[in-house]
Design an enzyme around this catalytic site. Structure first.
Site, PDB file in Angstrom:
ATOM      1  N   GLN A 167      50.136 132.755 101.740  1.00 58.86           N
ATOM      2  CA  GLN A 167      51.224 133.665 102.117  1.00 58.86           C
ATOM      3  C   GLN A 167      50.688 134.818 102.967  1.00 58.86           C
ATOM      4  O   GLN A 167      49.913 135.638 102.470  1.00 58.86           O
ATOM      5  CB  GLN A 167      51.844 134.233 100.828  1.00 58.86           C
ATOM      6  CG  GLN A 167      52.905 135.295 101.042  1.00 58.86           C
ATOM      7  CD  GLN A 167      53.329 135.927  99.716  1.00 58.86           C
ATOM      8  OE1 GLN A 167      52.521 136.047  98.797  1.00 58.86           O
ATOM      9  NE2 GLN A 167      54.575 136.322  99.614  1.00 58.86           N
ATOM     10  N   GLY A 168      51.117 134.897 104.213  1.00 58.96           N
ATOM     11  CA  GLY A 168      50.668 135.975 105.097  1.00 58.96           C
ATOM     12  C   GLY A 168      51.741 137.043 105.229  1.00 58.96           C
ATOM     13  O   GLY A 168      52.474 137.070 106.227  1.00 58.96           O
ATOM     14  N   TYR A 169      51.854 137.886 104.222  1.00 62.73           N
ATOM     15  CA  TYR A 169      52.813 138.994 104.259  1.00 62.73           C
ATOM     16  C   TYR A 169      52.079 140.328 104.444  1.00 62.73           C
ATOM     17  O   TYR A 169      52.250 141.020 105.430  1.00 62.73           O
ATOM     18  CB  TYR A 169      53.617 139.052 102.947  1.00 62.73           C
ATOM     19  CG  TYR A 169      54.823 138.148 102.845  1.00 62.73           C
ATOM     20  CD1 TYR A 169      54.891 136.942 103.520  1.00 62.73           C
ATOM     21  CD2 TYR A 169      55.904 138.491 102.025  1.00 62.73           C
ATOM     22  CE1 TYR A 169      55.990 136.112 103.398  1.00 62.73           C
ATOM     23  CE2 TYR A 169      57.019 137.672 101.901  1.00 62.73           C
ATOM     24  CZ  TYR A 169      57.055 136.485 102.586  1.00 62.73           C
ATOM     25  OH  TYR A 169      58.146 135.673 102.458  1.00 62.73           O
ATOM     26  N   SER A 170      51.231 140.690 103.432  1.00 63.08           N
ATOM     27  CA  SER A 170      50.639 142.036 103.406  1.00 63.08           C
ATOM     28  C   SER A 170      49.683 142.263 104.567  1.00 63.08           C
ATOM     29  O   SER A 170      48.993 141.337 105.026  1.00 63.08           O
ATOM     30  CB  SER A 170      49.851 142.235 102.111  1.00 63.08           C
ATOM     31  OG  SER A 170      50.666 141.969 101.009  1.00 63.08           O
TER      32      SER A 170
ATOM     33  N   SER B 285      45.846 135.398  99.301  1.00 60.57           N
ATOM     34  CA  SER B 285      45.285 134.513  98.263  1.00 60.57           C
ATOM     35  C   SER B 285      45.141 133.103  98.818  1.00 60.57           C
ATOM     36  O   SER B 285      46.045 132.603  99.505  1.00 60.57           O
ATOM     37  CB  SER B 285      46.200 134.461  97.038  1.00 60.57           C
ATOM     38  OG  SER B 285      46.446 135.739  96.540  1.00 60.57           O
TER      39      SER B 285
ATOM     40  N   GLU C 226      58.823 133.782  94.602  1.00 63.95           N
ATOM     41  CA  GLU C 226      57.492 134.196  94.133  1.00 63.95           C
ATOM     42  C   GLU C 226      57.600 134.975  92.817  1.00 63.95           C
ATOM     43  O   GLU C 226      56.840 134.751  91.886  1.00 63.95           O
ATOM     44  CB  GLU C 226      56.809 135.086  95.187  1.00 63.95           C
ATOM     45  CG  GLU C 226      55.461 135.610  94.696  1.00 63.95           C
ATOM     46  CD  GLU C 226      54.708 136.420  95.745  1.00 63.95           C
ATOM     47  OE1 GLU C 226      55.347 137.013  96.628  1.00 63.95           O
ATOM     48  OE2 GLU C 226      53.461 136.453  95.664  1.00 63.95           O
TER      49      GLU C 226
END
Ligand SMILES: Cc1cc2nc3c(=O)[nH]c(=O)nc-3n(C[C@H](O)[C@H](O)[C@H](O)COP(=O)(O)OP(=O)(O)OC[C@H]3O[C@@H](n4cnc5c(N)ncnc54)[C@H](O)[C@@H]3O)c2cc1C
Length: 402
Positions: free
Chosen positions: A129-132, A164, A247
């Site tokens: 997951q590429g959010y932050s 992660s 999530e």
């Protein structure tokens, strides 16, 4: 709330239980949080996921044409309950199965569903997951990773952090800024990025558990086909929030909490305290009872939500509640274990004298991370108070200064 199962559901439960009794590996390491630093362990975990999928126990609610079985939510709940009971190993592709998969079912094109969903189930594609980003965590909409259209491609430049599993993931679902002139929530898009694309650099970050669980990910002129856009251009915020709700439900699942309580009770029964098992100590017993009550309450709340889901009611803010309650409770369970262990508590897995193979200090640190990951407890409380209880919104910086 309806707590009964139909005869068909009971028969189904029996078949799952029989399968698990035959197939759960005897020498398993289910009491450890999933830290994936060992290629052998990753391969074993993928093999286990394939086996569970081949048996038909994964993503049972997904449509059949994408590898699911089109069942209602009850069957999957029964499988999940039996997995806890059998102390089955975790599923490595959870971010695919529980986060991007359901999002694609809701927002993806037909081609995206056919291409990605079956490979999620067979563990051929592991997702991250590429959010932050540095400067965009709780305030996610401030993200600055840019994607500019160049013909049929987006060209991505920027950086993600705390990603992660990026060290072994095949794909990333990623939030990018596609219109820097629009208000911040309105210029974001949701892209699917192949992690093997030239221009991507993954740098592991060591967590306080000592494991390289998450990473920094850098993008330098990374070309992503336009067909990998999910939902509409600049309307990715809505898609991103759908994934976030999935999530939070994943992190708020009762499964892990129940397994931790079982392990804690086993620890109290075996760990000696003043010449007797710790479970004979009235103070320890009270502590265990208080935790067991919280776990039971959480389970009943999950049943209440299940009844709502079966009756087609909207889930409201339940994802935020589940995430808040489960992650705080998991940490309290680990804390109780460390106290029962006394001076053995801090001994990690590399120490011969460690109890329970050193899982508890690891779990204590890992569970603290999950109070932050997926949106911190403070952010869940904001959501519950503002959207659930209708309380006034927190003041924005300019209002606060006024
Ligand atoms: C174990 C773990 C795994 C993670 N995995 C991923 C991943 O795979 N992909 C990914 O994209 N990200 C991941 N993250 C990042 C995670 O989503 C962020 O850490 C989280 O959203 C908090 O953002 P931040 O770290 O920037 O902290 P900040 O946003 O800087 O927050 C700092 C503190 O201020 C508080 N705070 C901030 N704003 C408010 C507010 N409005 N009201 C009240 N309090 C506030 C926060 O609660 C926190 O205590 C992971 C994090 C952890 C710990």
């Amino acid at each position: 709330m309806d707590l009964t199962y139909t005869p068909e559901e009971e028969a189904f439960r029996k078949s799952v239980r029989t399968w698990l009794a035959r197939n759960v590996p005897k020498k398993r390491r289910d009491e450890r949080p999933l830290e994936w630093d060992d290629p052998k362990r990753i391969a074993q975990a993928k093999a286990w996921q394939r086996k569970v999928h081949a048996a038909g126990w994964l993503a049972m609610g997904w449509p059949e044409e994408y590898g699911g079985r089109g069942f209602d939510v009850m069957r999957q709940t029964i499988v999940n309950e039996e997995m806890v009971r059998a102390r089955a190993p975790g599923i490595i592709g959870m971010m695919g199965i529980q986060m991007v998969g359901p999002t694609l079912i809701q927002y993806g094109t037909e081609a995206q569903k056919r291409r990605f969903l079956p490979r999620i189930l067979t563990a051929d594609d592991i997702w991250c997951q590429g959010y932050s980003e540095p400067g965009a965590g709780s305030d996610l909409a401030s993200l600055r990773t840019r994607a500019e259209l160049d013909g049929d491609f987006f060209v991505v430049n920027g950086q993600k952090v705390w990603t992660s599993n990026a060290q072994f993931a095949d794909w990333m679902f990623c939030l990018v800024r596609t219109d820097p002139t629009a208000p911040k929530h309105a210029g974001i898009s949701y892209l699917l990025i192949d992690m093997k694309t030239p221009g991507i650099t993954v740098r592991p970050l060591v967590q306080m558990t000592g494991d390289p669980g998450f990473n920094e990910v850098f993008f330098e002129d990374v070309r992503v086909p336009r067909e990998n856009l999910v939902g509409e251009l600049n309307r990715g915020w809505q898609v991103a929030n759908a994934t976030l709700a999935h999530e939070r439900n994943m992190l708020g699942a009762t499964t892990r909490t129940q397994q931790m309580l079982q392990a804690l009770v086993r620890l109290a029964q075996t760990q000696q305290r003043n010449g007797k098992p710790a479970s004979a100590d009235p103070v320890v017993r009270q502590r265990l009872a208080a935790l067991a009550i919280r776990v039971e309450t959480m389970k009943l709340e999950a049943y209440r939500q299940l009844t709502d889901a079966v009756r087609g009611r909207r889930p409201g803010i339940s994802a935020a509640v589940n995430k808040l309650v489960a992650t705080e409770l998991n940490h309290d369970l680990a804390k109780a274990a460390l106290e029962i262990l006394g001076s053995y508590g801090p001994l990690g897995r590399h120490d011969r004298r460690a109890r329970s193979r050193g899982v508890w200090p690891l779990d204590y640190m890992f569970s603290l991370g999950l109070i932050i990951g997926g949106g911190t407890s403070q952010i869940q409380k904001n959501i519950i108070s503002e959207r659930g209880l209708g309380m006034p919104k927190e003041p924005r910086p300019r209002e606060a200064a006024a």
